[in-house]
Scaffold this motif. Sequence first.
Motif, PDB file in Angstrom:
ATOM      1  N   MET A   1       0.840  -1.196   0.000  1.00 25.20           N
ATOM      2  CA  MET A   1       0.000   0.000   0.000  1.00 25.20           C
ATOM      3  C   MET A   1       0.879   1.251   0.000  1.00 25.20           C
ATOM      4  O   MET A   1       1.800   1.385   0.780  1.00 25.20           O
ATOM      5  CB  MET A   1      -0.882   0.003   1.253  1.00 25.20           C
ATOM      6  CG  MET A   1      -1.702   1.262   1.423  1.00 25.20           C
ATOM      7  SD  MET A   1      -2.680   1.205   2.944  1.00 25.20           S
ATOM      8  CE  MET A   1      -3.454   2.804   2.870  1.00 25.20           C
ATOM      9  N   LYS A   2       0.595   2.177  -0.891  1.00 26.67           N
ATOM     10  CA  LYS A   2       1.350   3.423  -0.950  1.00 26.67           C
ATOM     11  C   LYS A   2       0.963   4.334   0.213  1.00 26.67           C
ATOM     12  O   LYS A   2      -0.165   4.318   0.687  1.00 26.67           O
ATOM     13  CB  LYS A   2       1.078   4.149  -2.273  1.00 26.67           C
ATOM     14  CG  LYS A   2       1.664   3.454  -3.488  1.00 26.67           C
ATOM     15  CD  LYS A   2       1.433   4.296  -4.721  1.00 26.67           C
ATOM     16  CE  LYS A   2       2.053   3.635  -5.943  1.00 26.67           C
ATOM     17  NZ  LYS A   2       1.843   4.447  -7.157  1.00 26.67           N
ATOM     18  N   ALA A   3       1.927   5.120   0.652  1.00 27.93           N
ATOM     19  CA  ALA A   3       1.621   6.109   1.686  1.00 27.93           C
ATOM     20  C   ALA A   3       0.695   7.165   1.098  1.00 27.93           C
ATOM     21  O   ALA A   3       0.868   7.587  -0.037  1.00 27.93           O
ATOM     22  CB  ALA A   3       2.906   6.754   2.185  1.00 27.93           C
ATOM     23  N   ARG A   4      -0.310   7.542   1.853  1.00 31.75           N
ATOM     24  CA  ARG A   4      -1.206   8.583   1.388  1.00 31.75           C
ATOM     25  C   ARG A   4      -0.526   9.941   1.547  1.00 31.75           C
ATOM     26  O   ARG A   4       0.308  10.136   2.405  1.00 31.75           O
ATOM     27  CB  ARG A   4      -2.495   8.562   2.198  1.00 31.75           C
ATOM     28  CG  ARG A   4      -3.200   7.225   2.158  1.00 31.75           C
ATOM     29  CD  ARG A   4      -4.423   7.262   3.047  1.00 31.75           C
ATOM     30  NE  ARG A   4      -4.909   5.919   3.311  1.00 31.75           N
ATOM     31  CZ  ARG A   4      -5.905   5.652   4.135  1.00 31.75           C
ATOM     32  NH1 ARG A   4      -6.509   6.630   4.771  1.00 31.75           N
ATOM     33  NH2 ARG A   4      -6.297   4.414   4.330  1.00 31.75           N
ATOM     34  N   LYS A   5      -0.906  10.866   0.696  1.00 31.92           N
ATOM     35  CA  LYS A   5      -0.353  12.212   0.806  1.00 31.92           C
ATOM     36  C   LYS A   5      -0.772  12.815   2.138  1.00 31.92           C
ATOM     37  O   LYS A   5      -1.928  12.751   2.533  1.00 31.92           O
ATOM     38  CB  LYS A   5      -0.857  13.070  -0.350  1.00 31.92           C
ATOM     39  CG  LYS A   5      -0.273  14.479  -0.340  1.00 31.92           C
ATOM     40  CD  LYS A   5      -0.795  15.295  -1.502  1.00 31.92           C
ATOM     41  CE  LYS A   5      -0.229  14.812  -2.820  1.00 31.92           C
ATOM     42  NZ  LYS A   5      -0.624  15.713  -3.940  1.00 31.92           N
ATOM     43  N   ALA A   6       0.195  13.366   2.842  1.00 32.76           N
ATOM     44  CA  ALA A   6      -0.099  13.976   4.135  1.00 32.76           C
ATOM     45  C   ALA A   6      -1.026  15.171   3.944  1.00 32.76           C
ATOM     46  O   ALA A   6      -0.883  15.943   2.999  1.00 32.76           O
ATOM     47  CB  ALA A   6       1.192  14.406   4.812  1.00 32.76           C
ATOM     48  N   LYS A   7      -1.982  15.311   4.840  1.00 39.05           N
ATOM     49  CA  LYS A   7      -2.899  16.439   4.812  1.00 39.05           C
ATOM     50  C   LYS A   7      -2.891  17.127   6.162  1.00 39.05           C
ATOM     51  O   LYS A   7      -2.833  16.481   7.200  1.00 39.05           O
ATOM     52  CB  LYS A   7      -4.323  15.975   4.484  1.00 39.05           C
ATOM     53  CG  LYS A   7      -4.509  15.502   3.051  1.00 39.05           C
ATOM     54  CD  LYS A   7      -5.963  15.201   2.761  1.00 39.05           C
ATOM     55  CE  LYS A   7      -6.159  14.800   1.307  1.00 39.05           C
ATOM     56  NZ  LYS A   7      -7.590  14.543   0.991  1.00 39.05           N
ATOM     57  N   GLU A   8      -2.940  18.447   6.137  1.00 42.33           N
ATOM     58  CA  GLU A   8      -3.053  19.210   7.370  1.00 42.33           C
ATOM     59  C   GLU A   8      -4.474  19.735   7.491  1.00 42.33           C
ATOM     60  O   GLU A   8      -5.000  20.373   6.571  1.00 42.33           O
ATOM     61  CB  GLU A   8      -2.066  20.377   7.408  1.00 42.33           C
ATOM     62  CG  GLU A   8      -2.151  21.161   8.703  1.00 42.33           C
ATOM     63  CD  GLU A   8      -1.110  22.259   8.803  1.00 42.33           C
ATOM     64  OE1 GLU A   8      -0.757  22.644   9.928  1.00 42.33           O
ATOM     65  OE2 GLU A   8      -0.648  22.726   7.739  1.00 42.33           O
ATOM     66  N   PHE A   9      -5.096  19.446   8.628  1.00 44.37           N
ATOM     67  CA  PHE A   9      -6.440  19.910   8.918  1.00 44.37           C
ATOM     68  C   PHE A   9      -6.326  20.985  10.002  1.00 44.37           C
ATOM     69  O   PHE A   9      -5.752  20.746  11.056  1.00 44.37           O
ATOM     70  CB  PHE A   9      -7.311  18.769   9.422  1.00 44.37           C
ATOM     71  CG  PHE A   9      -7.503  17.653   8.422  1.00 44.37           C
ATOM     72  CD1 PHE A   9      -8.679  17.554   7.693  1.00 44.37           C
ATOM     73  CD2 PHE A   9      -6.508  16.709   8.206  1.00 44.37           C
ATOM     74  CE1 PHE A   9      -8.853  16.529   6.772  1.00 44.37           C
ATOM     75  CE2 PHE A   9      -6.680  15.685   7.296  1.00 44.37           C
ATOM     76  CZ  PHE A   9      -7.858  15.596   6.568  1.00 44.37           C
ATOM     77  N   VAL A  10      -6.882  22.169   9.738  1.00 52.50           N
ATOM     78  CA  VAL A  10      -6.804  23.277  10.679  1.00 52.50           C
ATOM     79  C   VAL A  10      -8.218  23.604  11.162  1.00 52.50           C
ATOM     80  O   VAL A  10      -9.130  23.799  10.354  1.00 52.50           O
ATOM     81  CB  VAL A  10      -6.158  24.519  10.031  1.00 52.50           C
ATOM     82  CG1 VAL A  10      -6.086  25.663  11.030  1.00 52.50           C
ATOM     83  CG2 VAL A  10      -4.755  24.177   9.520  1.00 52.50           C
ATOM     84  N   PHE A  11      -8.392  23.671  12.494  1.00 55.90           N
ATOM     85  CA  PHE A  11      -9.705  23.885  13.100  1.00 55.90           C
ATOM     86  C   PHE A  11      -9.677  25.139  13.968  1.00 55.90           C
ATOM     87  O   PHE A  11      -8.689  25.417  14.639  1.00 55.90           O
ATOM     88  CB  PHE A  11     -10.087  22.708  14.007  1.00 55.90           C
ATOM     89  CG  PHE A  11      -9.944  21.354  13.368  1.00 55.90           C
ATOM     90  CD1 PHE A  11     -10.995  20.773  12.673  1.00 55.90           C
ATOM     91  CD2 PHE A  11      -8.756  20.650  13.481  1.00 55.90           C
ATOM     92  CE1 PHE A  11     -10.851  19.528  12.093  1.00 55.90           C
ATOM     93  CE2 PHE A  11      -8.606  19.402  12.908  1.00 55.90           C
ATOM     94  CZ  PHE A  11      -9.656  18.835  12.205  1.00 55.90           C
TER      95      PHE A  11
END
Length: 342
Positions: A1-11
């Motif tokens: 399984m490929k690593a998913r692209k990192a995502k930053e979530f800002v709240f």
Amino acid sequence: MKARKAKEFVFNELLSMESYCINHYSDYYSKSNFSCNVTQLSKGELVTSSICAPINDAHLEIFKSNQTILYEEEANQNSVAFCWINSNGEQAPTNTIISGHKMMDLSIAGFNRLNKTGGNVWDIVGANTQLCCMSLKWEKMKEKIDQMNAYNAFAKLEECIGIDSNSSASIQLKSLFERHFTKGLRESEAFYDLAIATLEEPCDLEILTERSDKTELIEDLVKLLYEDREGMPPLTISEITKYLNTERESLSIACRTNFDMPILDLIKSIRLEQVKKSYLNPHVPKGLKNFTKKQNALYYGFKNWITFQKFYYQTFQESPDETINKSSKASVLVTDLFTRRS
């Protein structure tokens, strides 16, 4: 399984963060029935962010907030968490506590949720602290422990709530974690091996924090404060101490030791956050929120509307009306982060 692209979530509010946590954990472990509660303990406008980069059988996350956050979730038998602070070469603050273990530069904690069936676990993430979190699947980890005869590691998972360690394995584990967020690793096996080695490997400095009655008392207190008894008024201090079978003085000392605040301030913080989340509820029309805003405050124990408004503004730097007005607007910023594949 490929690593998913990192995502930053800002709240900038915590209701969306709770939904985010539930969705991501369900994605990582589909059989779970995960729930959580998050409360802002310090005063001021809130900005939190989570950089999430999961791979197969491992959920990896970097979390930070400009305010002190109390995080509570149900204990589970599905995953083991390893958490540490990235101080970026600066002296680590001491106001972050993971499941009862006070976090220092060399601390790793969070895995004590395994020694309970039911119940809950709680964390305090100090303001402006960068917290690194790694969740591993317990069934897979248990198989590896058996294969490696790593029974010292198993005993630590069963008996203690955190360790302070400078072992080479712990250093390699943290380095591998950082490498994943810069290069995007494809496999999780090394995370499991190094996590077990960290628990198994002796080192020059090793301090274990064992479970205590105070740890369990705070777990029960936090869970009780988040319980919403539908149609019933909030519990009084006397009812809380009676339910927990403890003296008020003992509970107050434990609260000050863990939260650095009186129990009444902790209760007020949690109930203010509960009112705010009712104002942010996306399933309730704006007009109905305005109509019931005083009743919602009363429901969570704030009998004087003027006093409540003062507390609310001091904590969140906005009025109830401002919260309701912005409740229909998007409050989560999602950014894709470039990761190079190794």
